[in-house]
Design a protein around this motif. Structure first.
Motif, short mmCIF file in Angstrom:
data_model
loop_
_atom_site.label_atom_id
_atom_site.label_comp_id
_atom_site.label_asym_id
_atom_site.label_seq_id
_atom_site.Cartn_x
_atom_site.Cartn_y
_atom_site.Cartn_z
N GLY A 133 0.95 -1.19 0.01
CA GLY A 133 0.02 0.03 -0.08
C GLY A 133 0.89 1.14 0.04
O GLY A 133 1.80 1.17 0.55
N TRP A 134 0.28 2.31 -0.52
CA TRP A 134 0.80 3.58 -0.67
C TRP A 134 1.20 4.02 0.74
O TRP A 134 2.41 4.58 1.34
N HIS A 135 0.38 3.77 1.85
CA HIS A 135 0.49 3.92 3.14
C HIS A 135 1.91 3.22 3.79
O HIS A 135 2.06 3.58 5.18
N SER A 152 5.40 21.02 -11.39
CA SER A 152 4.55 20.80 -12.80
C SER A 152 3.45 21.29 -12.50
O SER A 152 2.51 22.02 -13.25
N TYR A 153 2.73 21.14 -11.39
CA TYR A 153 1.36 21.80 -11.34
C TYR A 153 1.44 23.39 -11.09
O TYR A 153 0.52 23.99 -11.59
N ASN A 154 2.35 23.82 -10.45
CA ASN A 154 2.63 25.34 -10.53
C ASN A 154 2.80 25.80 -11.76
O ASN A 154 2.20 26.84 -12.31
N ILE A 181 -9.66 14.32 -5.50
CA ILE A 181 -9.51 12.96 -4.87
C ILE A 181 -8.18 12.43 -5.11
O ILE A 181 -7.65 12.44 -6.28
N GLY A 182 -7.94 11.67 -3.92
CA GLY A 182 -6.35 11.06 -4.23
C GLY A 182 -5.55 12.21 -4.09
O GLY A 182 -4.48 12.41 -4.77
N CYS A 183 -5.67 13.31 -3.11
CA CYS A 183 -5.04 14.59 -3.30
C CYS A 183 -3.58 14.67 -2.66
O CYS A 183 -2.68 15.51 -2.49
N SER A 204 -9.42 14.77 -0.70
CA SER A 204 -9.42 13.49 -0.09
C SER A 204 -8.36 12.27 -0.31
O SER A 204 -8.29 12.54 -1.47
N ASP A 205 -8.10 11.64 0.49
CA ASP A 205 -7.02 10.56 0.25
C ASP A 205 -7.40 9.47 1.32
O ASP A 205 -7.76 9.80 2.28
N TYR A 206 -7.07 8.37 0.63
CA TYR A 206 -7.34 7.38 1.71
C TYR A 206 -6.05 7.40 2.85
O TYR A 206 -6.36 6.56 3.95
N ALA A 233 -11.57 6.93 0.96
CA ALA A 233 -11.15 6.26 -0.41
C ALA A 233 -11.98 6.81 -1.50
O ALA A 233 -13.05 7.62 -1.26
N ALA A 234 -11.55 6.69 -2.69
CA ALA A 234 -12.01 7.45 -4.01
C ALA A 234 -13.26 6.87 -4.09
O ALA A 234 -14.28 7.53 -4.97
N THR A 235 -13.52 5.74 -3.71
CA THR A 235 -15.21 5.08 -4.12
C THR A 235 -16.08 5.59 -3.01
O THR A 235 -17.15 5.36 -3.00
N THR A 247 -8.63 14.59 -10.37
CA THR A 247 -7.59 13.48 -9.87
C THR A 247 -6.37 13.58 -10.49
O THR A 247 -6.08 13.69 -11.81
N PHE A 248 -5.27 13.86 -9.65
CA PHE A 248 -3.78 14.15 -10.26
C PHE A 248 -3.22 12.80 -9.66
O PHE A 248 -2.68 12.75 -8.65
N ASP A 249 -2.48 12.27 -10.93
CA ASP A 249 -1.58 10.99 -10.76
C ASP A 249 -1.87 9.97 -9.70
O ASP A 249 -1.12 9.76 -8.87
N ALA A 250 -3.29 9.70 -9.64
CA ALA A 250 -3.83 8.95 -8.42
C ALA A 250 -4.57 7.59 -8.98
O ALA A 250 -4.42 6.78 -8.28
N HIS A 252 -4.60 5.41 -11.35
CA HIS A 252 -3.87 4.30 -11.40
C HIS A 252 -3.18 3.46 -10.28
O HIS A 252 -2.94 2.18 -10.30
N ASP A 253 -3.07 4.32 -9.23
CA ASP A 253 -2.84 3.91 -8.02
C ASP A 253 -3.80 3.20 -7.33
O ASP A 253 -3.57 2.48 -6.23
N MET A 254 -5.03 3.27 -7.57
CA MET A 254 -6.18 2.83 -6.90
C MET A 254 -6.47 1.36 -7.29
O MET A 254 -6.33 1.04 -8.38
N SER A 305 -2.84 -3.77 -3.53
CA SER A 305 -3.00 -3.78 -1.89
C SER A 305 -4.61 -3.48 -1.67
O SER A 305 -4.71 -3.72 -0.49
N GLN A 306 -5.22 -2.97 -2.77
CA GLN A 306 -6.56 -2.64 -2.45
C GLN A 306 -7.59 -3.45 -3.04
O GLN A 306 -7.21 -4.49 -3.87
N PRO A 307 -8.90 -3.73 -2.65
CA PRO A 307 -9.76 -4.52 -3.19
C PRO A 307 -9.97 -4.25 -4.66
O PRO A 307 -9.82 -3.06 -5.19
C1 LIG Z 1 1.20 9.51 -6.76
S1 LIG Z 1 0.09 9.97 -5.38
C2 LIG Z 1 -0.43 11.59 -5.93
C3 LIG Z 1 -0.81 12.46 -4.85
C4 LIG Z 1 -1.38 13.77 -5.11
N1 LIG Z 1 -2.66 13.77 -5.99
C5 LIG Z 1 -0.44 14.46 -6.02
O1 LIG Z 1 -0.50 14.84 -6.95
O2 LIG Z 1 0.66 14.96 -5.18
C6 LIG Z 1 -1.15 8.79 -5.58
C7 LIG Z 1 -2.10 9.30 -4.34
O3 LIG Z 1 -3.44 8.25 -4.36
C8 LIG Z 1 -3.93 8.00 -2.98
N2 LIG Z 1 -4.66 6.80 -3.11
C9 LIG Z 1 -4.38 5.57 -3.42
N3 LIG Z 1 -5.35 4.65 -3.60
C10 LIG Z 1 -6.58 5.42 -3.34
C11 LIG Z 1 -7.86 5.38 -3.06
N4 LIG Z 1 -8.27 4.11 -3.28
N5 LIG Z 1 -8.62 6.41 -2.80
C12 LIG Z 1 -8.20 7.71 -2.51
N6 LIG Z 1 -6.79 7.82 -2.63
C13 LIG Z 1 -5.91 6.91 -3.01
C14 LIG Z 1 -2.52 7.74 -2.16
O4 LIG Z 1 -2.83 7.57 -0.93
C15 LIG Z 1 -1.77 9.02 -2.91
O5 LIG Z 1 -1.78 10.08 -2.11
#
Ligand SMILES: C[S@@+](CC[C@H](N)C(=O)[O-])C[C@H]1O[C@@H](n2cnc3c(N)ncnc32)[C@H](O)[C@@H]1O
Length: 349
Positions: A133-135, A152-154, A181-183, A204-206, A233-235, A247-250, A252-254, A305-307
């Motif tokens: 998991g990310w955590h 890059s966001y700036n 979401i996934g912030c 929000s972020d898990y 969680a994003a769900t 949703t920024f770069d997140a 595909h991590d879900m 690592s997630q459902p």
């Molecule tokens: C690569 S980081 C990007 C973080 C942020 N958006 C940024 O651009 O700096 C991916 C983020 O997705 C979050 N994440 C992963 N699975 C998630 C889920 N199921 N629900 C919400 N957040 C999730 C992670 O905790 C992590 O903060």
């Protein structure tokens, strides 16, 4: 059957490996230079001896001497054999000491070094098919991620990405509701909140520790009143009728990107927009032969690592991402912007 070995090709591979091993070790040297203030001291004082660098950073000269030589070998600093002094050239000064520059690099090295600290666990996970998991990663992954993405966001979010979306900037200026979401540490959420004072934002972020840091960052930035952060969680993030979900770069991590997309769909206003930022990728394997191995070591294990554990990986490509949004009930999908690192999609009901 004996296969003929081309000895030139073999030696070419060995020499390439020397570079790659050097680059692997250099990640630790860059993090060391960043954290001990070596780059900043070189930037502040110009041509420097190892003894001066040690004194200015309260560190041992045994280390500054070796570090400077390794950095000179890698082209990060320049060595003048006549004076015995080392200099940080102007471009390296920007890339290594200016967090406001889009070329700022220390976070890239920090997240890479944090990621490989779990190599043993990743090897075991590859055997078992489990995830990481990310955590479960060290804070270098979380802080490095924030420091890597923020420049890059700036550079792009306000000037190029949001304006590329149909009608969104006007809504934000008038006063819109936004869910990010996934912030993570909230770099994108806070940047938008600073730019659009009439709008309100829910990040929000898990990952609980990331949300605690995001709250701190919002208070420091003076936008705490219009930005709230929640552990979700994003769900299952809260709220409905949003004008904009980001949703920024997140995604595909879900573990369940389709479930997340479905929840975004339910939470959006009828004419709302989902801005989806994902890593730069094409649709074919041959488009995606990318040497930066985060997908194997960080993003794929995070999803597993997630459902559901769909494990899109960092190179899912636009067609697969569009399929995810379509499966969630979205009907409109277009690529609106790109950088060397990111693709930006506009997704609408
Ligand atoms: C690569 S980081 C990007 C973080 C942020 N958006 C940024 O651009 O700096 C991916 C983020 O997705 C979050 N994440 C992963 N699975 C998630 C889920 N199921 N629900 C919400 N957040 C999730 C992670 O905790 C992590 O903060």
């Amino acid at each position: 059957m004996t296969v003929a070995i081309d000895s030139d090709k073999l030696m070419g591979l060995v020499y390439k490996a020397v570079d790659e091993v050097g680059a692997t070790l250099n990640a630790a040297l860059v993090v060391m230079g960043d954290r001990l203030g070596y780059y900043q001291a070189l930037a502040d004082h110009g041509p420097t001896t190892p003894g001066e660098l040690a004194e200015r950073t309260s560190t041992s000269e045994h280390y500054t001497r070796e570090w400077l030589n390794a950095q000179a070998a890698g082209g990060f600093v320049e060595y003048d054999a006549d004076t015995g002094r080392y200099t940080l050239p102007p471009e390296q000064t920007v890339a290594l000491t200016d967090p406001s520059s889009p070329a700022y690099l220390p976070g890239f090295f920090q997240i890479a070094l944090g990621t490989i600290q779990h190599t043993t666990e990743t090897i075991e996970a590859a055997r078992s098919g489990a995830g990481i998991g990310w955590h479960e990663h060290t804070s270098d992954v979380h802080v490095g991620c924030e420091r890597f993405f923020r420049p890059s966001y700036n550079a792009n979010l306000l000037t190029s990405w949001l304006p590329a979306l149909d009608g969104v900037v006007d809504k934000l200026k008038r006063g819109a509701t936004v869910a990010d979401i996934g912030c993570g540490h909230g770099a994108s959420t806070i940047l938008m909140a600073e730019a659009f004072p009439r709008s309100s934002f829910v990040g929000s972020d898990y990952h609980e520790a990331s949300i605690e840091t995001a709250r701190l960052r919002a208070t420091e930035a003076g936008v705490g009143e219009r930005v709230t952060f929640e552990v979700a969680a994003a769900t299952g993030f809260s709220g409905s009728g949003y004008d904009l979900v980001t949703t920024f770069d997140a995604l595909h991590d879900m573990g369940d990107p389709v479930g997340a997309a479905r929840h975004v769909r339910e939470s959006l206003a009828a004419d709302g927009t989902w801005m989806l930022v994902e890593p730069m990728a094409g649709d074919r394997v041959e488009d995606n032969l990318n040497p930066v191995g985060f997908s194997t070591l960080l993003c794929t294990p995070a999803s597993l690592s997630q459902p559901v554990g769909l494990a899109l990986g960092t190179q899912a490509g636009p067609a697969r991402i569009r399929d995810v949004t379509k499966a969630a009930g979205f009907s409109r999908f277009r690529t609106v912007a790109q950088t060397p690192f990111n693709l930006v999609f506009e997704v609408r009901p």
